[in-house]
Design an enzyme around this catalytic site. Structure first.
Site, short mmCIF file in Angstrom:
data_model
loop_
_atom_site.label_atom_id
_atom_site.label_comp_id
_atom_site.label_asym_id
_atom_site.label_seq_id
_atom_site.Cartn_x
_atom_site.Cartn_y
_atom_site.Cartn_z
N ASP A 1 0.99 -1.11 -0.10
CA ASP A 1 -0.04 0.09 0.01
C ASP A 1 0.83 1.13 0.06
O ASP A 1 1.48 1.68 1.13
CB ASP A 1 -0.70 0.21 1.29
CG ASP A 1 -1.81 1.18 1.38
OD1 ASP A 1 -2.20 1.62 0.42
OD2 ASP A 1 -2.32 1.67 2.42
N GLU B 1 -1.26 -1.16 -4.85
CA GLU B 1 -2.51 -0.49 -5.13
C GLU B 1 -2.34 0.72 -5.69
O GLU B 1 -1.16 1.26 -5.71
CB GLU B 1 -3.02 -0.04 -3.36
CG GLU B 1 -4.55 0.54 -3.66
CD GLU B 1 -5.26 0.63 -2.47
OE1 GLU B 1 -5.52 -0.48 -2.00
OE2 GLU B 1 -5.31 1.59 -1.77
N ASP C 1 -2.15 0.47 9.32
CA ASP C 1 -1.58 0.80 7.97
C ASP C 1 -1.23 -0.64 7.43
O ASP C 1 -1.41 -0.67 6.14
CB ASP C 1 -0.44 1.68 7.90
CG ASP C 1 -0.76 2.85 8.60
OD1 ASP C 1 -1.38 3.77 8.20
OD2 ASP C 1 -0.23 3.24 9.92
#
EC number: 3.1.21.10
Lengths: 176, 176
Positions: free
Chosen positions: B7, B68, B141
């Site tokens: 991410d 992502e 996260d």
């Protein structure tokens, strides 16, 4: 001072190498445009850019790298690819242990033409004149990268002179 | 299939490693968040991310990397840094010779929660449930990165099965 300037892009990434000092005419050492096919996979395009930039840094042995900053106001369709390419460009300098500076497009334009809103033709014309080239750089995409290198020499150079002056002044004060 | 999900982010970049097959419960192999100081130089931040990701790929030996996708609609103040980090993340996979896939945030959310508009809490809850974890991943996260890896196993796996089926069908046709 030898500077490698990068105008980041995925499809076309301009690279220009200039040697010079602030206030003196610079010398164009070399330039190129790194291309990749929009139909190719993003990971292969970034890998190609990374490898080519590493080779160019190795070949030209610059003392610093200057990269044009990317803004989200740019063409929305391509801005993410341009930003990814700029990450890879900045990394190429950092991985070689070189100082990397970024400049906004208007800083670059102002440095070579005197106006932050100059157009591409004006930038190309001034690059050609400042470096005393017999013809404008071809492909034109490279002119921006050369302008970024010139911008860094002038601005970075000024910055270095100011820092050196500040250090000298401090030394004089402490020796009194 | 072992997947390293990323991410991307400059200040916090989530990384999650999951092993699994489509339709079966996956296994969480490891996760972390790579951090860098917003006050530090951009080139040093990207270099830190690059080196840490290379170490993690070396450590976990994934078969593929899933990242992502970043969109310009995201927080405009940080989106350029996130896009630069995503370029470095994709490059980390490509440089290790691994296949790299990118997924949109809604593809990732839909893969783990069934809804492309699920919120962060829902994604964390489903990641915890799907991987049979005793507690939600901390820091939070990392949950998104783990979800990206799960998304790739489910979708990429399906894709591989479809490709294999197509190849087998073509072989049957040609042997008739």
């Amino acid at each position: 001072m030898r500077v490698l300037g990068i105008d980041p892009g995925l499809t076309r990434c301009g690279v220009g190498v200039v040697e010079g000092m602030p206030g003196r005419p610079g010398k164009l050492i070399g330039y190129t445009v790194v291309r990749s096919d929009p139909d190719e996979d993003i990971s292969q395009r970034l890998l190609h850019l990374d490898r080519t930039l590493a080779t160019l840094v190795e070949q030209y042995q610059p003392e610093s790298v200057a990269v044009e900053r990317v803004f989200s106001q740019h063409n929305a369709r391509t801005v993410m690819g341009t930003a990814q390419a700029s990450g890879v460009a900045i990394l190429a300098g950092a991985r070689a242990g070189l100082p990397v500076q970024t400049y906004t497009p208007s800083e670059v334009k102002a440095a070579v033409t005197g106006s932050g809103t100059a157009d591409k033709a004006q930038v190309t014309a001034m690059v050609t004149r400042l470096l005393k080239l017999s013809a404008p750089p071809k492909p034109a995409d490279a002119a921006d990268a050369i302008a970024i290198a010139i911008c860094h020499i002038w601005r970075g150079g000024t910055r270095s002179l100011l820092q050196a002056a500040a250090v000298a002044a401090a030394a004089r004060r402490s020796s009194r």
